[in-house]
Scaffold this motif. Structure first.
Motif: not given
Ligand SMILES: C[S@@+](CC[C@H](N)C(=O)[O-])C[C@H]1O[C@@H](n2cnc3c(N)ncnc32)[C@H](O)[C@@H]1O
Length: 247
Positions: A130-132, A226, A27
């Motif tokens: 970071d992207d995880a 959320h 991302i």
């Molecule tokens: C659908 S949202 C869910 C957010 C939270 N976990 C919740 O349940 O309300 C997914 C989240 O994962 C983050 N995300 C997506 N891919 C990611 C990655 N590769 N590394 C870190 N964060 C990531 C997005 O920015 C987003 O905030």
């Protein structure tokens, strides 16, 4: 919307690994190609922020402190995609005897969570934008993680966005490398087929066992994210899966 996945052919598996090694699907793009990726932004210096490529930035103590604190024997939990941080901050407050690291690619969300972390004076939690997939690989020692939470990962519905989906064979290899034997992966999703995809990938990996509902006891009481609250309010079912890392 439809979430499509199918059992991979050897050629499709090979494509996943090739894309992974080429940094495709990260991302915001591959941070290794970004200018100044080896230094932290000034707002992060001296605060509980870490970036894997900036661990050696000597303008602040972040990298040195992060390495020292995450290297020791204290149990470590990770959340990927913490969004507003409700689950992560609550968990860090409930378990001051553990270390926590949260990855969330949206820098704005990370800065908001950082302010909450500081106002709550949480001293056992690091945040990263970071992207995880990069952060886990480069900043977290192997076999170090006791629990890894992925709560409502983005489904990336469209076929051309599939490469951005978190769960793929190389990502599961990465989980196998970082979660310690006896540790576990905790997944929640409101997309039933995403749950099935994760279960398919994990149960076929030699390092993991199939979903074990009783591991929910290890998570214990928690504050819902959320998205989980939204699902509850709108009567949407949520799938919870727990996968034990084999000894
Ligand atoms: C659908 S949202 C869910 C957010 C939270 N976990 C919740 O349940 O309300 C997914 C989240 O994962 C983050 N995300 C997506 N891919 C990611 C990655 N590769 N590394 C870190 N964060 C990531 C997005 O920015 C987003 O905030």
């Amino acid at each position: 919307m439809d979430f499509a996945w199918e059992e991979l052919t050897p050629a499709q598996r090979a494509r996943h690994y090739a894309d992974w090694h080429a940094g495709k699907g990260l991302i915001g793009g591959d941070p290794r190609q970004r200018p100044d990726s080896d230094i932290l932004p000034s707002w992060a210096l001296g605060r509980s922020i870490v970036r894997a490529l900036a661990l050696d930035d000597c303008r602040g103590p972040n990298g040195e402190r992060f390495r020292r604190q995450t290297a020791g024997p204290i149990p470590l939990e990770i959340e990927i995609g913490f969004g507003r941080g409700d689950f992560l901050l609550d968990r860090a407050a409930r378990r001051p005897e553990r270390w926590f690291v949260g990855f969330e690619v949206r820098t704005k969300a990370v800065r908001l969570a950082l302010r909450r972390l500081e106002s709550q004076r949480l001293e056992n939690l690091w945040l990263s934008d970071d992207d995880a997939r990069v952060g886990l690989q480069l900043a977290i020692p192997d076999q170090r993680v006791d629990a890894l939470h992925v709560l409502f990962p983005d489904p990336w519905w469209k076929a051309q966005h599939k490469v951005k989906r978190l769960f793929s064979p190389p990502f599961v290899d990465l989980l196998a490398a970082k979660i310690r034997p006896g540790g576990y992966l905790h997944l929640k999703t409101d997309v039933e087929q995403y749950g099935e995809l994760v279960r398919h990938l994990l149960s076929r990996h030699p390092a993991f066992r199939d979903h074990r509902p009783e591991l929910a006891d290890r998570v214990g009481p928690y504050r819902p994210t959320h998205r989980e609250n939204w699902c509850r309010q709108n009567g949407l079912p949520v799938w919870n899966c727990y996968f034990l890392r084999r000894e």
